[in-house]
Design an enzyme around this catalytic site. Structure first.
Site, PDB file in Angstrom:
ATOM      1  N   GLY A 249     -25.574  -7.834   5.974  1.00  0.00           N
ATOM      2  CA  GLY A 249     -24.573  -7.652   7.016  1.00  0.00           C
ATOM      3  C   GLY A 249     -23.883  -8.912   7.489  1.00  0.00           C
ATOM      4  N   TYR A 335     -10.606   1.990   6.216  1.00  0.00           N
ATOM      5  CA  TYR A 335     -10.869   1.500   7.567  1.00  0.00           C
ATOM      6  C   TYR A 335      -9.892   0.439   8.091  1.00  0.00           C
ATOM      7  CZ  TYR A 335     -15.236   0.789   4.645  1.00  0.00           C
ATOM      8  OH  TYR A 335     -16.196   0.719   3.666  1.00  0.00           O
ATOM      9  N   CYS A 362       0.203   8.242  -5.270  1.00  0.00           N
ATOM     10  CA  CYS A 362       0.989   9.255  -4.580  1.00  0.00           C
ATOM     11  C   CYS A 362       0.346   9.636  -3.258  1.00  0.00           C
ATOM     12  CB  CYS A 362       1.140  10.474  -5.471  1.00  0.00           C
ATOM     13  SG  CYS A 362       2.042  10.073  -6.949  1.00  0.00           S
ATOM     14  N   TYR A 391     -16.927  -4.868  -2.302  1.00  0.00           N
ATOM     15  CA  TYR A 391     -16.460  -3.534  -1.900  1.00  0.00           C
ATOM     16  C   TYR A 391     -15.016  -3.260  -2.314  1.00  0.00           C
ATOM     17  CZ  TYR A 391     -20.749  -3.960   0.750  1.00  0.00           C
ATOM     18  OH  TYR A 391     -22.062  -4.159   1.098  1.00  0.00           O
TER      19      TYR A 391
HETATM   20  C1  LIG Z   1     -24.876  -2.390   2.499  1.00  0.00           C
HETATM   21  C2  LIG Z   1     -26.243  -2.862   2.631  1.00  0.00           C
HETATM   22  C3  LIG Z   1     -26.538  -4.224   2.491  1.00  0.00           C
HETATM   23  C4  LIG Z   1     -25.476  -5.266   2.287  1.00  0.00           C
HETATM   24  O1  LIG Z   1     -24.644  -5.389   3.384  1.00  0.00           O
HETATM   25  P1  LIG Z   1     -23.538  -6.541   3.424  1.00  0.00           P
HETATM   26  O2  LIG Z   1     -22.815  -6.284   4.677  1.00  0.00           O
HETATM   27  O3  LIG Z   1     -22.685  -6.362   2.221  1.00  0.00           O
HETATM   28  O4  LIG Z   1     -24.260  -7.837   3.403  1.00  0.00           O
HETATM   29  C5  LIG Z   1     -27.856  -4.610   2.551  1.00  0.00           C
HETATM   30  N1  LIG Z   1     -28.848  -3.701   2.745  1.00  0.00           N
HETATM   31  C6  LIG Z   1     -28.596  -2.383   2.886  1.00  0.00           C
HETATM   32  C7  LIG Z   1     -29.719  -1.452   3.078  1.00  0.00           C
HETATM   33  C8  LIG Z   1     -27.295  -1.924   2.844  1.00  0.00           C
HETATM   34  O5  LIG Z   1     -27.060  -0.624   2.999  1.00  0.00           O
END
Ligand SMILES: *Cc1c(COP(=O)(O)O)cnc(C)c1O
Length: 432
Positions: A249, A335, A362, A391
């Site tokens: 994250g 988003y 389209c 992504y």
């Molecule tokens: C999506 C996800 C990640 C990676 O998240 P990032 O924001 O790309 O770093 C890590 N662990 C789990 C369980 C996830 O679902």
């Protein structure tokens, strides 16, 4: 000058990435084209690995969350840099296997692993199953029993910390499709249940609190909550869980408004909190995993497009149409994600024109970015969208039967294809 360190401008006024002229790359490989800078990826991997050494005695491992960009070359790089892997599907497991990835360093995630995927994961010797719910726990135990093996498992816990944005909330995160809730006692019951099964071995607890997070506090809070839970499990069940997975994250820069902190700062603060809590609960300091995805691939990547048309609607806006769009980058449509757009053909010129970059599908909503400032665009220019390494390809589709673009890796002035462009033949390959 740019949000990504691997970018520059050459004497022709063209944008460069990893020492390669993007206009030349567009000519050589065609557009749309994903371009990744190898140095950026490897340096980011190293900064995570080093942060464990520096702040946690090397007692942990970053896992690359491959859903951000899963392909064989990314698996190989992650392995070479000493990372494990986080996968969420049979397809991502297959990719890792094909890349020769050491499967004991793979964690299998997801909120609905199918029986086939579980079988495939066990046959592939995947290191750990991150169990999402009780049905899955039972299914894994049953399939492992059929195969005469014991599956190492982790539990996905909802720690009650929600940090999808710039701030975070501590409560009310029961409403998530992922994992076991702490506050209802569901997580504790799941741990008790796992202890009654013979073909699963509970090794780890896991949480993941969101994505594109810039604050360190929510990670620290989540880590503390998890350690408290490990303390409760020890005190009440006399079971010591020795591994903790804190998820991913970590935020990246899409535009100048984003201000990520250096990644090692996370480990610095989180390790302090984990060590203190371990002491408080008289627990051994756990082995830690983190799961960066976006931050490993994101800023290393850009997408190149060729401008095919321009439509100025007086008093409304100017559309610039490119040869890709939601099929290679669905994030704006999904988003309204902010991106920096650069006129790669005129990267030395000031950004003076406000345009909406539209894709070729389209759908009126097929936009890459609205009202963004670029150097005056002419038909035939190469446009670059920055920070598209994560992504984008992994979410790409064949809508309108548009073939997926190629991906090129650049490294100090050299370039090589790591994912081939799809052909029309590929498009009809499964049609009967
Ligand atoms: C999506 C996800 C990640 C990676 O998240 P990032 O924001 O790309 O770093 C890590 N662990 C789990 C369980 C996830 O679902």
């Amino acid at each position: 000058m740019f949000v990504n360190d691997c970018l520059n401008v050459n004497e022709k006024g063209h944008l460069t990435i990893g020492g390669c002229d993007t206009v030349d790359l567009a000519k050589k490989y065609g557009t749309p084209l994903y371009v990744l800078d190898e140095t950026t990826i490897r340096e980011t991997c190293r900064s995570y690995v080093n942060s464990f050494k520096k702040f946690y005695d090397g007692n942990g491992m970053p896992l690359y969350a491959s859903k951000a960009l899963s392909c064989k070359e990314m698996c190989r790089i992650a392995n070479e840099e000493g990372l494990g892997l986080d996968v969420v599907s049979g397809g991502e497991i297959y990719t890792a296997v094909q890349a020769g990835f050491p499967m004991e360093k793979v964690h299998f995630h997801g909120n609905n692993k199918t029986a086939d995927e579980i079988r495939f994961a066990l046959d592939s010797k995947v290191g750990k199953f991150v169990v999402d719910n009780l049905y899955e726990l039972e299914l894994i135990n049953q399939i492992a029993e059929e195969k005469g093996v014991v599956a190492n498992i982790s539990f996905r816990i909802k720690p009650g910390v929600d940090a999808h944005t710039h701030n975070f909330i501590r409560t009310g995160q029961i409403d998530s499709k992922f994992g076991f809730a702490l506050e209802t006692g569901e997580a504790f019951e799941a741990v008790k249940k796992a202890l009654t099964y013979n073909n699963v071995a509970l090794k780890e607890l896991h949480c993941h609190i969101g994505s594109q997070i810039f604050d360190i506090d929510p990670f620290v809070t989540a880590a503390e909550i998890m350690l408290d839970f490990m303390g409760k499990i020890k005190d009440e069940l006399n079971v010591v869980i020795t591994e903790l997975n804190l998820g991913g994250g970590f935020g990246i820069m899409y535009t100048e408004e984003d201000e990520p902190v250096p990644y090692e700062n996370y480990m610095e603060k989180v390790s302090e909190a984990v060590k203190a809590k371990a002491k408080e609960h008289n627990l051994p300091v756990p082995y830690i995993y983190i799961e960066p995805g976006r931050s490993i691939a994101g800023e290393a990547g850009i997408t190149l497009y060729t401008v095919g048309g321009k439509k100025n609607i007086p008093d409304v806006r100017t559309y610039v149409s490119v040869d890709g769009g939601m099929t290679d980058n669905i994030r704006y449509a999904l988003y309204q994600s902010a991106y920096t757009v650069v006129n790669a053909s005129k990267a030395d010129k000031e950004a003076t024109e406000i345009v909406t970059v539209a894709g070729k599908c389209c759908e009126s909503g097929d936009l890459v970015q609205e009202h963004t400032k670029v150097a005056e665009v002419e038909v035939g220019d190469t446009l670059a969208v920055l920070s598209t390494g994560a992504y984008n390809y992994s979410m790409a589709s064949n809508y309108n039967r548009i073939p997926r673009p190629a991906m090129v890796m650049v490294n100090n002035g050299e370039s090589r294809v790591i994912i081939k462009r799809e052909s029309y033949e590929d498009i009809v390959r499964n049609d009967i």
